[in-house]
Structures are given as structure tokens and as C-alpha cells.
Design a protein around this motif. Structure first.
Motif, PDB file in Angstrom:
ATOM      1  N   GLN A 411     -19.827  -7.399   8.807  1.00 20.72           N
ATOM      2  CA  GLN A 411     -19.396  -8.139   9.986  1.00 20.72           C
ATOM      3  C   GLN A 411     -17.890  -8.427   9.933  1.00 20.72           C
ATOM      4  N   LYS A 412     -17.413  -8.807   8.761  1.00 15.27           N
ATOM      5  CA  LYS A 412     -16.007  -9.164   8.607  1.00 15.27           C
ATOM      6  C   LYS A 412     -15.095  -7.968   8.822  1.00 15.27           C
ATOM      7  N   GLN A 413     -15.430  -6.829   8.190  1.00 19.19           N
ATOM      8  CA  GLN A 413     -14.577  -5.649   8.329  1.00 19.19           C
ATOM      9  C   GLN A 413     -14.612  -5.102   9.750  1.00 19.19           C
ATOM     10  N   ALA A 414     -15.772  -5.177  10.397  1.00 25.22           N
ATOM     11  CA  ALA A 414     -15.864  -4.705  11.780  1.00 25.22           C
ATOM     12  C   ALA A 414     -15.020  -5.577  12.703  1.00 25.22           C
ATOM     13  N   CYS A 415     -15.045  -6.893  12.497  1.00 21.69           N
ATOM     14  CA  CYS A 415     -14.207  -7.797  13.298  1.00 21.69           C
ATOM     15  C   CYS A 415     -12.725  -7.480  13.101  1.00 21.69           C
ATOM     16  N   MET A 416     -12.341  -7.226  11.862  1.00 27.46           N
ATOM     17  CA  MET A 416     -10.946  -6.902  11.580  1.00 27.46           C
ATOM     18  C   MET A 416     -10.544  -5.588  12.231  1.00 27.46           C
ATOM     19  N   LEU A 417     -11.447  -4.612  12.248  1.00 30.04           N
ATOM     20  CA  LEU A 417     -11.159  -3.336  12.894  1.00 30.04           C
ATOM     21  C   LEU A 417     -10.952  -3.536  14.392  1.00 30.04           C
ATOM     22  N   ILE A 418     -11.861  -4.259  15.040  1.00 31.35           N
ATOM     23  CA  ILE A 418     -11.744  -4.512  16.478  1.00 31.35           C
ATOM     24  C   ILE A 418     -10.423  -5.193  16.786  1.00 31.35           C
ATOM     25  N   ARG A 419     -10.063  -6.172  15.977  1.00 25.72           N
ATOM     26  CA  ARG A 419      -8.804  -6.895  16.186  1.00 25.72           C
ATOM     27  C   ARG A 419      -7.616  -5.955  16.080  1.00 25.72           C
ATOM     28  N   ASN A 420      -7.595  -5.085  15.075  1.00 23.91           N
ATOM     29  CA  ASN A 420      -6.463  -4.173  14.900  1.00 23.91           C
ATOM     30  C   ASN A 420      -6.381  -3.125  16.012  1.00 23.91           C
ATOM     31  N   VAL A 422      -7.084  -3.560  19.170  1.00 23.64           N
ATOM     32  CA  VAL A 422      -6.594  -4.108  20.438  1.00 23.64           C
ATOM     33  C   VAL A 422      -5.303  -4.906  20.288  1.00 23.64           C
ATOM     34  N   ALA A 423      -4.896  -5.209  19.046  1.00 26.24           N
ATOM     35  CA  ALA A 423      -3.734  -6.081  18.843  1.00 26.24           C
ATOM     36  C   ALA A 423      -2.497  -5.540  19.533  1.00 26.24           C
ATOM     37  N   SER A 425      -2.761  -2.675  21.591  1.00 27.22           N
ATOM     38  CA  SER A 425      -3.245  -1.776  22.646  1.00 27.22           C
ATOM     39  C   SER A 425      -4.250  -2.546  23.503  1.00 27.22           C
ATOM     40  N   GLN A 426      -3.726  -3.433  24.354  1.00 31.81           N
ATOM     41  CA  GLN A 426      -4.595  -4.298  25.143  1.00 31.81           C
ATOM     42  C   GLN A 426      -5.498  -3.522  26.102  1.00 31.81           C
ATOM     43  N   ALA A 427      -5.106  -2.289  26.402  1.00 28.56           N
ATOM     44  CA  ALA A 427      -5.927  -1.492  27.315  1.00 28.56           C
ATOM     45  C   ALA A 427      -7.309  -1.199  26.748  1.00 28.56           C
ATOM     46  N   PHE A 428      -7.450  -1.315  25.409  1.00 30.45           N
ATOM     47  CA  PHE A 428      -8.747  -1.031  24.798  1.00 30.45           C
ATOM     48  C   PHE A 428      -9.699  -2.226  24.880  1.00 30.45           C
ATOM     49  N   SER A 429      -9.204  -3.378  25.296  1.00 31.81           N
ATOM     50  CA  SER A 429     -10.040  -4.587  25.284  1.00 31.81           C
ATOM     51  C   SER A 429     -11.259  -4.439  26.185  1.00 31.81           C
ATOM     52  N   LYS A 430     -11.046  -4.005  27.423  1.00 30.97           N
ATOM     53  CA  LYS A 430     -12.177  -3.912  28.350  1.00 30.97           C
ATOM     54  C   LYS A 430     -13.229  -2.904  27.885  1.00 30.97           C
ATOM     55  N   PRO A 431     -12.844  -1.691  27.467  1.00 30.10           N
ATOM     56  CA  PRO A 431     -13.876  -0.762  26.987  1.00 30.10           C
ATOM     57  C   PRO A 431     -14.669  -1.321  25.808  1.00 30.10           C
ATOM     58  N   ILE A 432     -13.995  -2.034  24.913  1.00 27.66           N
ATOM     59  CA  ILE A 432     -14.700  -2.588  23.755  1.00 27.66           C
ATOM     60  C   ILE A 432     -15.611  -3.735  24.176  1.00 27.66           C
ATOM     61  N   LEU A 433     -15.136  -4.575  25.103  1.00 30.82           N
ATOM     62  CA  LEU A 433     -15.981  -5.666  25.601  1.00 30.82           C
ATOM     63  C   LEU A 433     -17.193  -5.118  26.346  1.00 30.82           C
ATOM     64  N   ASP A 434     -17.003  -4.007  27.056  1.00 30.08           N
ATOM     65  CA  ASP A 434     -18.131  -3.392  27.781  1.00 30.08           C
ATOM     66  C   ASP A 434     -19.215  -2.890  26.834  1.00 30.08           C
ATOM     67  N   LYS A 456     -12.441 -15.153  15.225  1.00 33.13           N
ATOM     68  CA  LYS A 456     -11.610 -15.825  16.224  1.00 33.13           C
ATOM     69  C   LYS A 456     -10.406 -14.967  16.599  1.00 33.13           C
ATOM     70  N   ALA A 457      -9.809 -14.314  15.602  1.00 31.47           N
ATOM     71  CA  ALA A 457      -8.663 -13.452  15.883  1.00 31.47           C
ATOM     72  C   ALA A 457      -9.072 -12.273  16.770  1.00 31.47           C
ATOM     73  N   ALA A 458     -10.234 -11.698  16.490  1.00 31.16           N
ATOM     74  CA  ALA A 458     -10.707 -10.576  17.301  1.00 31.16           C
ATOM     75  C   ALA A 458     -10.995 -11.017  18.731  1.00 31.16           C
ATOM     76  N   LEU A 459     -11.666 -12.150  18.886  1.00 30.86           N
ATOM     77  CA  LEU A 459     -11.968 -12.657  20.227  1.00 30.86           C
ATOM     78  C   LEU A 459     -10.686 -12.995  20.981  1.00 30.86           C
ATOM     79  N   ARG A 460      -9.754 -13.601  20.298  1.00 26.17           N
ATOM     80  CA  ARG A 460      -8.473 -13.950  20.936  1.00 26.17           C
ATOM     81  C   ARG A 460      -7.753 -12.715  21.454  1.00 26.17           C
ATOM     82  N   ASP A 461      -7.667 -11.664  20.614  1.00 19.85           N
ATOM     83  CA  ASP A 461      -6.940 -10.470  21.021  1.00 19.85           C
ATOM     84  C   ASP A 461      -7.707  -9.637  22.034  1.00 19.85           C
ATOM     85  N   LEU A 462      -9.017  -9.847  22.117  1.00 21.43           N
ATOM     86  CA  LEU A 462      -9.809  -9.190  23.164  1.00 21.43           C
ATOM     87  C   LEU A 462      -9.656  -9.905  24.506  1.00 21.43           C
ATOM     88  N   GLY A 463      -9.027 -11.089  24.485  1.00 19.86           N
ATOM     89  CA  GLY A 463      -8.837 -11.853  25.714  1.00 19.86           C
ATOM     90  C   GLY A 463      -9.965 -12.816  26.010  1.00 19.86           C
TER      91      GLY A 463
END
Length: 481
Positions: A411-420, A422-423, A425-434, A456-463
Motif C-alpha cells: 500500500q505504501k509503495q503504491a501510494c508513493m508511485l501514484i504521488r510521483n 502526478v506530482a 504531471s497533473q494531467a494524469f490525475s483524472k485518469p488515475i482517479l477514474d 495524504k501526499a498522494a491524495l493532495r497531489d491528485l487534487g
């Protein structure tokens, strides 16, 4: 957790009392003694639990075969009778391998100096006897590295140097080194000062076709880079890694050794795992690429899916999963260098990592290492994030989170990957949230306290909405609870 300890004599006396005072049978007496001491919080892992014999005179003193073998060995060593020493070494070694409690009891009764004397006797020229003595020493110190003294450490170095051409003796000596150094910083430093590092790398070069020797040498090298002795505030792990690379050509030795074991996933896994422990500096990561190590790693990862081993078995075995994990670990380690990140992506490494995670989705270790490696590739590299997204990396990471909801490291490594991803490349936020990322990250945050910050960092950077607490404002008042 049990923390109290008792002596073997105390346990034996309790068993005897159960037999004599409470008319219990031998087996019942042992069981009752175990339950009695464990209920009091006593750790019995160091106790030999044998059933005593009962005669007309009552319960007899328990016969501990490991101590009988040790006593006979002591007499044989004192008389310098090589044949008798050989016989009793074999008995003693077999007993020590049965149970760590036997090793502990033997050590308590002075086994180490006796085994050391047997080794010195065998060093006079009997290689068969020396092999037996080293096997007994290895069995005795397994889990008990404190037993070794300066003489013992020097004996190991002398043995490896004097018998460097003998594969079996070298393998046994390397095993002793491994057992001596695990969780023991002082022994590591003592052996390094005595000159063990060139002997370890030379063992791989000299016996590059012998899988057992190469494996033991890899494990010994790897342990030299550990920082696992809680009694020591500052170890020399980094210094040892530098010495292995700079003074003993460690990276070249390991990479070249992979050529001899293309059909042996177990040895390849050990070589890759050791390689990852040596990638501790920016220039070392680049050197691995320059020596062809990156090509080896990417090729191994791509081949693992359908490669057949020498024994004809499918590489969908535990040894192959371990190889995949070690390759991923090595890729993540060398990706600490920003130039190497790009080289890995250009070599198709990102796609191979995603494919490995997809194929081994049931393995939490592979999922963890896959996410960690992709996380390193995406760090500060939006162009790499693009490649990972196009290759299905985010989807694979979220699938791993669904497959292993109780495994904190995944869970931790996956959250860190998601955060990196979109950090930068904000355009990736919507596809990942979908893909359902918000719910999975929130679930990880709730279930695993150590995921709080990265989630929290991943959620923040996902918007997504995240409540952030300001723990300190720089004023003189106390920190918020």
C-alpha cells in the motif's frame, strides 16, 4: 512477548519433579513443564525438551546427545586421534543441526573452544577433517555469532586463503563467514580488517561455475553491507560496500558471474540481490550500466515469463519469483541515479516492470518491489511518468493495492508511485482517479498508520480534499498534541 530465560538444568529438574512428585509419565511431565514455564512468560527456545527415561529407581538424568558427542570430541581432540575426531565431529554437527536449542546448550557447555581446537588440528593437513570441523563450526555459530573470538575470525580468513582452490572447503568457509557476520557488526569489521573481502570476490571468480560457492560468496558479501546489529549505533555498511566495489571490483565480478548461470534462477537471484546492495553511490549506479548490468537486469526480467530452467521446470516457481523480486530491487537501487533512470526507461525497463507486476500479482513482495522501482523511475521525471502511464503502471499499482489490502508495504509503495506520477504531471490525475485511486488510497490510510503521510501526499497531489494539520507555527508555544 516472553523475555525470561532459564537454564537447561532448571527445566530438567522441573520435569524430574513432575515425574517423582506428581506421578506423571515422561511425556506428560515434559508437556506440563513446558506449559508451566510458558505461562510464566519464560522463553523456552533455548531449552532442549527431551523425554527422560524412567527406571525402577525413578527418573534418570536426561541424556543430551549433543553433550555426549561434545564430551567424546573433547577427548578425541586431546588425544589428537584424527579418526575419532572425525566420527565425533559428525555426531556433534548432526545434533547441532537438529535444533537451535542443542546449539545453545552446547555453547553453554564450552563447545566453541573444542571445535576451534578441532579446526586447528585439521589445519595441519587433513582436508576431509577440516571440512568436517568447518561444518561443525558453522552449525554451532548459526544464530550465535558472539561465540567467535579473534582466533576464530583469523582461522576463517586463513582457511579461505590457504584453500582457495578447493571449492567444497571454500564453500564451507564462506558459510562460516556468513553465520559469523549476520547481526554482528564487530565480527564484520574484524573480518574486513583481516582481509576477507578480496577472498569473497575471488571465490566467485575462481569458482564461477560452482553454484554453491557463488551463492555463499554472494550472501557473505551482502551481509557485509548490512546494518542489522542493534547494539551498534553506527556500522560500516557503506564503507564496506565502497571497499567491495572500489578495491575488489565487486560490480564487475557479479555482473560477469551472471553469464554462467543463465538457467539457474536461484543463483541469479543472489547475484542480483548482492548487486543491489552495492549500488550505494551515484557513480556505482552508472558503473553498473556501463558494465552491462542494466542489460542483464532488463533481459532477466523479460525472460522470466516463459524461460525454462536447466531441470525443465517452468520458471513460475518460488525461486523465479525471488529472482524477479531481486531484479526489481536492483533496478530500483540503480535508479537512484537520474541518468540511469532514463537509461532504464530507454531499455524498456518500465514496461518490463509493469509486466512483472501483472504476472506476479499474487506475490506481495513482487508488487512492493515493482511499485518501488517504478516510483524511483517517476521521481522528478515527468517524461518517465508518461511512459509508465502509457504502459499501464498506475492501473497495475492499483490492482496490487486491491490484491493486498492488508500488506502495508504494498500500500505504501503504491501510494508513493501514484504521488510521483502526478506530482509534476497533473494531467494524469483524472485518469488515475477514474481508476478508483481515491478510495483505495483512503482505505490504505485508514488501515495502515504508517501509510498516513504518503497517502495524504498522494491524495493532495491528485487534487483530492485532504485535511492538513499545522503542527507548529514557529512560535514559542508548545507543539500541538
Amino acid at each position: 512477548m516472553a523475555s525470561k530465560r532459564i537454564a537447561q538444568e532448571t527445566f530438567d529438574a522441573a520435569v524430574r519433579e513432575n515425574i517423582e512428585e506428581f506421578d506423571m509419565g515422561p511425556e506428560e511431565a515434559v508437556k506440563e513443564a513446558v506449559e508451566q514455564f510458558e505461562s510464566q512468560g519464560v522463553d523456552l527456545s533455548n531449552i532442549v525438551k527431551i523425554t527422560p527415561k524412567v527406571s525402577a529407581e525413578g527418573a534418570q538424568e536426561p541424556v543430551h546427545e549433543v553433550l555426549q558427542a561434545l564430551g567424546d570430541l573433547q577427548e578425541a581432540v586431546a588425544s589428537s586421534c584424527a579418526q575419532a575426531v572425525s566420527t565425533h565431529l559428525s555426531r556433534f554437527c548432526d545434533q547441532c543441526k537438529q535444533d537451535k536449542a542443542c546449539r545453545f546448550l552446547a555453547a553453554q557447555k564450552g563447545a566453541y573452544p573444542i571445535i576451534l581446537a578441532a579446526c586447528k588440528l585439521a589445519m595441519a593437513g587433513d582436508q576431509g577433517l577440516l571440512l568436517q570441523a568447518l561444518s561443525a563450526l558453522s552449525a554451532l555459530i548459526s544464530g550465535q555469532p558472539d561465540l567467535l573470538d579473534t582466533q576464530g575470525l583469523q582461522l576463517l580468513v586463513d582457511t579461505l586463503a590457504r584453500h582457495s582452490g578447493e571449492a567444497t572447503l571454500t564453500c564451507s568457509g564462506l558459510r562460516c563467514v556468513r553465520h559469523a557476520c549476520l547481526k554482528h557488526e564487530q565480527n564484520r569489521q574484524g573480518l574486513v580488517k583481516a582481509g576477507v573481502l578480496p577472498l569473497l570476490t575471488n571465490a566467485i571468480v575462481r569458482h564461477g561455475q560452482q553454484p554453491d560457492v557463488v551463492r555463499e560468496a554472494c550472501l557473505a558479501l551482502r551481509i557485509m553491507t548490512f546494518d542489522d546489529d542493534i547494539r551498534v549505533p553506527f556500522g560500516h555498511a557503506h564503507d564496506h560496500a565502497k571497499m567491495i566495489v572500489q578495491e575488489n571490483r565487486g560490480l564487475k565480478v557479479l555482473i560477469e558471474a551472471t553469464r554462467a548461470f543463465t538457467d539457474n534462477p536461484t543463483v541469479l537471484g543472489d547475484l542480483c540481490g548482492t548487486l543491489s546492495r552495492l549500488a550505494v553511490r551515484n557513480e556505482f549506479c552508472q558503473e553498473i550500466v556501463d558494465l552491462g548490468g542494466l542489460s542483464v537486469l532488463v533481459t532477466l526480467l523479460a525472460d522470466c515469463h516463459n524461460h525454462q530452467g536447466r531441470d525443465g521446470g517452468d520458471w513460475a516457481s518460488p525461486s523465479v519469483q525471488d529472482l524477479v523480486k531481486q531484479v526489481l530491487s536492483a533496478l530500483g537501487a540503480i535508479a537512484g541515479n537520474d541518468d540511469v533512470k532514463d537509461a532504464i526507461v530507454r531499455a524498456g525497463g518500465a514496461e518490463s516492470i509493469v509486466a512483472a507486476m501483472t504476472r506476479h500479482l499474487a506475490s506481495p513482495q513482487v508488487c512492493e518491489q515493482s511499485c518501488a522501482a517504478l516510483c524511483m523511475l517517476a521521481l522528478r521525471k515527468p517524461e518517465n511518468s508518461q511512459v509508465i502511464m502509457e504502459g499501464g503502471g498506475a492501473l497495475a499499482a492499483l490492482r496490487a493495492m486491491r490484491a493486498h489490502p492488508q500488506v502495508s508495504s504494498v500500500q505504501k509503495q503504491a501510494c508513493m508511485l501514484i504521488r510521483n506520477l502526478v506530482a509534476r504531471s497533473q494531467a494524469f490525475s483524472k485518469p488515475i482517479l477514474d481508476l478508483g485511486a481515491e478510495a483505495l488510497i483512503t482505505q490504505a490510510r485508514t488501515a495502515h498508520p504508517d501509510c498516513e503521510d504518503v497517502a495524504k501526499a498522494a491524495l493532495r497531489d491528485l487534487g483530492c480534499h485532504v485535511e492538513l494539520r499545522e503542527l507548529w507555527t514557529g512560535q514559542k508555544n508548545d507543539l500541538a498534541p
